[in-house]
Motif scaffolding. Structure first.
Motif, short mmCIF file in Angstrom:
data_model
loop_
_atom_site.label_atom_id
_atom_site.label_comp_id
_atom_site.label_asym_id
_atom_site.label_seq_id
_atom_site.Cartn_x
_atom_site.Cartn_y
_atom_site.Cartn_z
N ASN A 1 -95.59 -96.97 51.43
CA ASN A 1 -95.61 -97.86 52.59
C ASN A 1 -96.00 -99.28 52.16
O ASN A 1 -96.43 -99.52 51.03
CB ASN A 1 -96.55 -97.34 53.69
N LYS A 2 -95.86 -100.18 53.10
CA LYS A 2 -96.05 -101.60 52.85
C LYS A 2 -97.49 -101.91 52.40
O LYS A 2 -97.71 -102.70 51.48
CB LYS A 2 -95.71 -102.38 54.12
N GLU A 3 -98.46 -101.24 53.00
CA GLU A 3 -99.86 -101.49 52.68
C GLU A 3 -100.19 -101.10 51.24
O GLU A 3 -100.92 -101.80 50.54
CB GLU A 3 -100.79 -100.75 53.65
N GLU A 4 -99.66 -99.96 50.80
CA GLU A 4 -99.90 -99.52 49.42
C GLU A 4 -99.30 -100.51 48.43
O GLU A 4 -99.91 -100.83 47.42
CB GLU A 4 -99.30 -98.13 49.19
N ILE A 5 -98.10 -100.97 48.73
CA ILE A 5 -97.44 -101.92 47.84
C ILE A 5 -98.22 -103.23 47.78
O ILE A 5 -98.47 -103.77 46.69
CB ILE A 5 -95.98 -102.17 48.29
N GLN A 6 -98.64 -103.74 48.93
CA GLN A 6 -99.39 -104.99 48.96
C GLN A 6 -100.73 -104.86 48.24
O GLN A 6 -101.15 -105.78 47.53
CB GLN A 6 -99.60 -105.44 50.41
N ALA A 7 -101.39 -103.73 48.39
CA ALA A 7 -102.67 -103.51 47.70
C ALA A 7 -102.47 -103.49 46.19
O ALA A 7 -103.27 -104.06 45.44
CB ALA A 7 -103.30 -102.20 48.18
N HIS A 8 -101.40 -102.86 45.75
CA HIS A 8 -101.13 -102.80 44.32
C HIS A 8 -100.74 -104.18 43.78
O HIS A 8 -101.14 -104.54 42.67
CB HIS A 8 -100.05 -101.76 44.02
N ARG B 1 -89.65 -106.13 49.69
CA ARG B 1 -88.53 -106.74 50.43
C ARG B 1 -87.61 -105.67 51.02
O ARG B 1 -87.05 -105.87 52.08
CB ARG B 1 -87.74 -107.68 49.52
N MET B 2 -87.47 -104.57 50.32
CA MET B 2 -86.61 -103.50 50.82
C MET B 2 -87.20 -102.86 52.09
O MET B 2 -86.47 -102.37 52.94
CB MET B 2 -86.40 -102.42 49.75
N LEU B 3 -88.53 -102.85 52.20
CA LEU B 3 -89.17 -102.28 53.39
C LEU B 3 -89.11 -103.20 54.59
O LEU B 3 -89.22 -102.75 55.74
CB LEU B 3 -90.64 -101.94 53.08
N GLU B 4 -88.96 -104.50 54.35
CA GLU B 4 -88.94 -105.45 55.47
C GLU B 4 -87.59 -105.54 56.12
O GLU B 4 -86.60 -105.09 55.80
CB GLU B 4 -89.37 -106.83 54.96
#
Length: 108
Positions: free
Chosen positions: A61-68, A105-108
């Motif tokens: 999910n977006k949150e995991e990606i942003q945290a990483h 970007r793919m998730l947005e």
């Protein structure tokens, strides 16, 4: 059969036998690697493959990606205090950040 004829046929036979033995005993071409060299190359390749970093599962999910991404950026900033931007560790982080940004970007 005359002695000259038998000597001639014997010498032809000797020459033919010498040529056949010479052809059998030719060493392998220089561009063909020996068995030992091929084994050495394969062992080095295995060592390089085993030394590769472990594959991490993709973030869901977006949150995991942003945290990483934030964690990698912090690690990159820390490394930049000791190394230049072309250092392999920093280039690896840049590559990983690029991949994560594409996933984001793919998730947005």
């Amino acid at each position: 059969m005359s002695p000259t004829r038998s000597i001639l046929s014997l010498s032809c036979l000797t020459v033919a036998l010498a040529l056949a033995l010479t052809a059998c005993g030719t060493p392998p071409k220089a561009d063909t690697p020996s068995l030992e060299q091929r084994l050495f190359d394969l062992e080095r390749r295995m060592e390089r493959l085993e030394a590769r970093p472990a594959v991490q599962p993709p973030y869901r999910n977006k949150e995991e990606i942003q945290a990483h991404i934030k964690a990698l950026e912090a690690e990159r900033t820390k490394l930049l205090t000791d190394y230049h931007a072309q250092h392999p560790a920093i280039k690896d982080i840049d590559r990983r950040l690029e991949i994560l940004n594409v996933q984001l970007r793919m998730l947005e």
